[in-house]
Write an enzyme that holds these catalytic residues in place. Structure first.
Site, mmCIF file in Angstrom:
data_model
loop_
_atom_site.group_PDB
_atom_site.id
_atom_site.type_symbol
_atom_site.label_atom_id
_atom_site.label_comp_id
_atom_site.label_asym_id
_atom_site.label_seq_id
_atom_site.Cartn_x
_atom_site.Cartn_y
_atom_site.Cartn_z
ATOM 1 N N LYS A 13 0.828 -1.206 0.000
ATOM 2 C CA LYS A 13 0.000 0.000 0.000
ATOM 3 C C LYS A 13 0.868 1.264 0.000
ATOM 4 C CE LYS A 13 -3.645 -2.399 2.662
ATOM 5 N NZ LYS A 13 -4.531 -2.285 3.838
ATOM 6 N N TYR A 53 -12.491 -2.701 -2.661
ATOM 7 C CA TYR A 53 -12.972 -2.693 -1.279
ATOM 8 C C TYR A 53 -14.500 -2.718 -1.185
ATOM 9 C CZ TYR A 53 -8.318 -1.942 0.762
ATOM 10 O OH TYR A 53 -7.015 -2.086 1.182
ATOM 11 N N PHE A 61 -15.116 2.887 8.226
ATOM 12 C CA PHE A 61 -13.773 3.215 7.759
ATOM 13 C C PHE A 61 -13.655 3.156 6.228
ATOM 14 C CE2 PHE A 61 -13.911 -1.333 8.831
ATOM 15 C CZ PHE A 61 -13.441 -1.926 7.668
ATOM 16 N N ASN A 116 -1.475 -0.281 7.549
ATOM 17 C CA ASN A 116 -0.994 -1.645 7.832
ATOM 18 C C ASN A 116 -0.260 -2.263 6.660
ATOM 19 O OD1 ASN A 116 -3.152 -2.285 6.222
ATOM 20 N ND2 ASN A 116 -4.307 -3.387 7.781
ATOM 21 N N HIS A 119 -2.002 -5.395 1.552
ATOM 22 C CA HIS A 119 -3.245 -6.142 1.334
ATOM 23 C C HIS A 119 -2.878 -7.529 0.827
ATOM 24 C CE1 HIS A 119 -7.044 -7.603 -0.197
ATOM 25 N NE2 HIS A 119 -6.380 -7.947 -1.278
ATOM 26 N N GLU A 130 -9.671 -10.716 -7.467
ATOM 27 C CA GLU A 130 -8.751 -9.589 -7.305
ATOM 28 C C GLU A 130 -7.645 -9.608 -8.360
ATOM 29 O OE1 GLU A 130 -9.398 -9.197 -2.452
ATOM 30 O OE2 GLU A 130 -7.465 -9.886 -3.221
HETATM 31 N N1 LIG Z 1 -11.746 -1.253 12.261
HETATM 32 C C1 LIG Z 1 -10.980 -0.737 11.303
HETATM 33 N N2 LIG Z 1 -10.530 0.535 11.405
HETATM 34 C C2 LIG Z 1 -9.764 1.082 10.440
HETATM 35 N N3 LIG Z 1 -9.374 0.432 9.318
HETATM 36 C C3 LIG Z 1 -9.791 -0.825 9.184
HETATM 37 C C4 LIG Z 1 -10.616 -1.491 10.142
HETATM 38 N N4 LIG Z 1 -10.866 -2.743 9.709
HETATM 39 C C5 LIG Z 1 -10.234 -2.851 8.542
HETATM 40 N N5 LIG Z 1 -9.581 -1.697 8.223
HETATM 41 C C6 LIG Z 1 -8.814 -1.439 7.021
HETATM 42 O O1 LIG Z 1 -9.469 -2.073 5.936
HETATM 43 C C7 LIG Z 1 -8.600 -2.992 5.319
HETATM 44 C C8 LIG Z 1 -9.412 -4.177 4.867
HETATM 45 O O2 LIG Z 1 -9.992 -4.821 5.995
HETATM 46 P P1 LIG Z 1 -10.061 -6.397 6.080
HETATM 47 O O3 LIG Z 1 -11.056 -6.728 7.117
HETATM 48 O O4 LIG Z 1 -10.242 -6.957 4.708
HETATM 49 O O5 LIG Z 1 -8.616 -6.724 6.657
HETATM 50 P P2 LIG Z 1 -7.465 -7.620 6.054
HETATM 51 O O6 LIG Z 1 -8.055 -8.676 5.186
HETATM 52 O O7 LIG Z 1 -6.563 -8.022 7.175
HETATM 53 O O8 LIG Z 1 -6.666 -6.554 5.203
HETATM 54 P P3 LIG Z 1 -6.477 -6.513 3.641
HETATM 55 O O9 LIG Z 1 -7.825 -6.779 3.004
HETATM 56 O O10 LIG Z 1 -5.971 -5.107 3.415
HETATM 57 O O11 LIG Z 1 -5.480 -7.574 3.338
HETATM 58 C C9 LIG Z 1 -7.555 -3.332 6.377
HETATM 59 O O12 LIG Z 1 -6.337 -3.751 5.830
HETATM 60 C C10 LIG Z 1 -7.429 -2.016 7.091
HETATM 61 O O13 LIG Z 1 -6.549 -1.145 6.380
HETATM 62 MG MG LIG Z 2 -9.220 -8.225 3.462
#
Ligand SMILES: Nc1ncnc2c1ncn2[C@@H]1O[C@H](COP(=O)(O)OP(=O)(O)OP(=O)(O)O)[C@@H](O)[C@H]1O
Ligand SMILES: [Mg+2]
Length: 157
Positions: A13, A53, A61, A116, A119, A130
């Site tokens: 990211k 997303y 968020f 974080n 992805h 994706e």
């Molecule tokens: N509670 C939250 N507050 C802020 N940002 C969040 C929260 N939950 C998720 N995100 C953001 O949304 C992204 C997608 O959420 P998801 O639940 O898919 O997490 P993930 O699968 O661990 O991450 P990614 O999809 O980015 O690999 C997360 O990587 C994070 O950046």
């Molecule tokens: Mg995810």
């Protein structure tokens, strides 16, 4: 073939590119043995971010998420290898970095959820969707001689 060879989408990211650790993070995946099947530095359009997303649309968020991934270029990668989806998710660590184990990317490099760094696809179906979304031109199929030393293929010797 005895292995469950999979492809997974990884996006380094904007925070990874801005912090100049994109190469360092990619190196972790390479060192693990995963093969790069596609790789591109790109700016993420709002349309791509919203589609990627879509599952989070309506969450508190979501708007920040779309803006954050579009704010600066990312490195999009397709990685391939035995159980690649689970292997990469484990290497990336928990979504909320304060819950991510040390030794994972988020546990070693990140502090908060919107920063974080990575992805990673979470299941075979989402990986396929994706990869088609981020690499509509397709990925590159090839093998490496070293693979027989990292996979069941051809073992023993
Ligand atoms: N509670 C939250 N507050 C802020 N940002 C969040 C929260 N939950 C998720 N995100 C953001 O949304 C992204 C997608 O959420 P998801 O639940 O898919 O997490 P993930 O699968 O661990 O991450 P990614 O999809 O980015 O690999 C997360 O990587 C994070 O950046
Ligand atoms: Mg995810």
């Amino acid at each position: 073939m005895s292995e469950n060879v999979q492809r997974t989408l990884v996006v380094l990211k904007p925070d990874a590119v801005q912090r100049a650790i994109a190469g360092e993070l990619l190196a972790r995946f390479e060192r693990r043995g995963l093969r790069i099947a596609a790789l591109r530095l790109m700016r993420v359009s709002r349309a791509l971010a919203e589609t990627h997303y879509a599952v989070h649309a309506g969450k508190f968020f979501y708007d920040d998420l779309v803006k954050t991934i579009s704010a600066s270029p990312v490195v999009a990668i397709v990685l391939e290898g035995p159980n690649a989806i689970a292997v990469v998710r484990a290497m990336v660590g928990a979504t909320r970095p304060h819950e991510a184990a040390p030794g994972t990317i988020r546990g070693d490099y990140a502090l908060v959820g919107l920063r974080n760094l990575v992805h990673a696809s979470d299941a075979p179906e989402t990986a396929a969707t994706e990869i088609a979304l981020w690499f509509p031109e397709g990925v590159v199929s090839y093998t490496r001689d070293v693979e027989r030393w990292m996979t069941d293929e051809g073992a023993p010797a």
